[in-house]
Design an enzyme around this catalytic site. Structure first.
Site, PDB file in Angstrom:
ATOM      1  N   CYS A 136       0.840  -1.201   0.000  1.00 44.18           N
ATOM      2  CA  CYS A 136       0.000   0.000   0.000  1.00 44.18           C
ATOM      3  C   CYS A 136       0.878   1.256   0.000  1.00 44.18           C
ATOM      4  O   CYS A 136       1.727   1.445   0.879  1.00 44.18           O
ATOM      5  CB  CYS A 136      -0.922  -0.006   1.214  1.00 44.18           C
ATOM      6  SG  CYS A 136      -1.799   1.558   1.452  1.00 44.18           S
TER       7      CYS A 136
ATOM      8  N   CYS B  15       0.635   3.312   3.241  1.00 43.74           N
ATOM      9  CA  CYS B  15       1.339   2.633   4.344  1.00 43.74           C
ATOM     10  C   CYS B  15       2.841   2.839   4.207  1.00 43.74           C
ATOM     11  O   CYS B  15       3.545   2.992   5.207  1.00 43.74           O
ATOM     12  CB  CYS B  15       1.003   1.149   4.381  1.00 43.74           C
ATOM     13  SG  CYS B  15      -0.625   0.769   5.072  1.00 43.74           S
TER      14      CYS B  15
ATOM     15  N   ASP C 233      -0.392  16.759  -1.296  1.00 40.21           N
ATOM     16  CA  ASP C 233      -0.669  15.896  -2.443  1.00 40.21           C
ATOM     17  C   ASP C 233       0.405  16.117  -3.512  1.00 40.21           C
ATOM     18  O   ASP C 233       0.823  17.243  -3.761  1.00 40.21           O
ATOM     19  CB  ASP C 233      -2.063  16.207  -2.999  1.00 40.21           C
ATOM     20  CG  ASP C 233      -2.574  15.119  -3.920  1.00 40.21           C
ATOM     21  OD1 ASP C 233      -3.525  14.420  -3.544  1.00 40.21           O
ATOM     22  OD2 ASP C 233      -2.003  14.957  -5.026  1.00 40.21           O
TER      23      ASP C 233
ATOM     24  N   ASN D 194     -12.967  10.229  -1.301  1.00 36.69           N
ATOM     25  CA  ASN D 194     -13.467   9.483  -2.456  1.00 36.69           C
ATOM     26  C   ASN D 194     -13.545   8.004  -2.068  1.00 36.69           C
ATOM     27  O   ASN D 194     -12.617   7.487  -1.441  1.00 36.69           O
ATOM     28  CB  ASN D 194     -12.532   9.650  -3.655  1.00 36.69           C
ATOM     29  CG  ASN D 194     -12.535  11.069  -4.190  1.00 36.69           C
ATOM     30  OD1 ASN D 194     -13.573  11.725  -4.207  1.00 36.69           O
ATOM     31  ND2 ASN D 194     -11.382  11.550  -4.620  1.00 36.69           N
TER      32      ASN D 194
ATOM     33  N   GLY E  86     -13.684   7.974  -8.003  1.00 42.06           N
ATOM     34  CA  GLY E  86     -12.313   8.281  -8.396  1.00 42.06           C
ATOM     35  C   GLY E  86     -11.259   7.909  -7.383  1.00 42.06           C
ATOM     36  O   GLY E  86     -10.136   8.430  -7.436  1.00 42.06           O
TER      37      GLY E  86
ATOM     38  N   THR F 271      -8.236   6.216  -6.095  1.00 40.10           N
ATOM     39  CA  THR F 271      -7.125   5.529  -6.770  1.00 40.10           C
ATOM     40  C   THR F 271      -6.148   4.911  -5.790  1.00 40.10           C
ATOM     41  O   THR F 271      -5.382   4.031  -6.168  1.00 40.10           O
ATOM     42  CB  THR F 271      -6.354   6.499  -7.690  1.00 40.10           C
ATOM     43  OG1 THR F 271      -5.847   7.584  -6.901  1.00 40.10           O
ATOM     44  CG2 THR F 271      -7.251   7.033  -8.801  1.00 40.10           C
TER      45      THR F 271
ATOM     46  N   HIS G 292      -8.183   8.411   2.791  1.00 42.20           N
ATOM     47  CA  HIS G 292      -7.500   9.706   2.886  1.00 42.20           C
ATOM     48  C   HIS G 292      -8.530  10.797   2.714  1.00 42.20           C
ATOM     49  O   HIS G 292      -9.405  10.728   1.849  1.00 42.20           O
ATOM     50  CB  HIS G 292      -6.397   9.832   1.827  1.00 42.20           C
ATOM     51  CG  HIS G 292      -6.797   9.403   0.460  1.00 42.20           C
ATOM     52  ND1 HIS G 292      -6.858   8.084   0.075  1.00 42.20           N
ATOM     53  CD2 HIS G 292      -7.172  10.129  -0.620  1.00 42.20           C
ATOM     54  CE1 HIS G 292      -7.244   8.004  -1.177  1.00 42.20           C
ATOM     55  NE2 HIS G 292      -7.457   9.231  -1.637  1.00 42.20           N
TER      56      HIS G 292
ATOM     57  N   HIS H   4      -9.065  14.433   1.553  1.00 43.84           N
ATOM     58  CA  HIS H   4      -8.485  15.550   0.799  1.00 43.84           C
ATOM     59  C   HIS H   4      -8.900  16.851   1.479  1.00 43.84           C
ATOM     60  O   HIS H   4     -10.078  17.043   1.816  1.00 43.84           O
ATOM     61  CB  HIS H   4      -9.044  15.595  -0.624  1.00 43.84           C
ATOM     62  CG  HIS H   4      -8.668  14.461  -1.516  1.00 43.84           C
ATOM     63  ND1 HIS H   4      -7.666  14.553  -2.450  1.00 43.84           N
ATOM     64  CD2 HIS H   4      -9.175  13.211  -1.641  1.00 43.84           C
ATOM     65  CE1 HIS H   4      -7.577  13.412  -3.124  1.00 43.84           C
ATOM     66  NE2 HIS H   4      -8.485  12.573  -2.658  1.00 43.84           N
TER      67      HIS H   4
END
Ligand code: 5GP
Ligand code: ZN
Length: 113
Positions: free
Chosen positions: A3, A6, A29, A86, A92, A94, A99, A101
């Protein structure tokens, strides 16, 4: 450990950290969509919002509180900001480690694309 987030938590992959405590880290980001674009994540792996259980209420609250605090530190809390999780393909997602945003620093369109 496959991951991506991680691996950021473990320090295996570098990230530009803006906040860290025992349970949460937040970092810029890599492909920012606004002047401020931070991701707040739990240190513990959780794949999607669909995997949350009763015992996760505190960590979700910590992510939201961390995002609000970062917006405040950056002087953007009063202007406004957006927080987004998300979940899965149509939204979306990915990276399959939850997480939050945090987007701020420009006028954000609504509804989102
Ligand atoms: P999602 O599309 O899953 O909601 O968001 C994943 C976010 O992770 C994207 O905004 C993407 O730019 C960001 N991201 C992907 N890989 C990396 C990375 O290696 N480092 C950082 N800092 N952000 C990443
Ligand atoms: Zn993970």
């Amino acid at each position: 450990m496959s991951c991506l987030f991680c691996r950021i938590v473990s320090g295996d992959i570098p990230a530009s950290k803006v906040y860290e405590d025992d349970d949460v880290i937040a970092f810029n980001d890599i492909n920012p969509q606004a002047p401020l674009h931070v991701l707040a994540i739990p240190k513990r792996h959780i794949s999607t919002l669909n995997d949350l259980v009763d015992g996760d209420d505190a960590i979700v609250g910590k992510l939201v509180r961390a995002a609000a605090a970062i917006a405040g530190e950056k002087g953007l809390a009063e202007r406004g900001y957006r927080t987004v999780f998300n979940c899965n393909a149509e939204a979306g997602q990915t990276v399959f480690h939850i997480h939050l945003h945090l987007l701020a620093g420009r006028r954000l369109g609504w509804p989102p694309g």
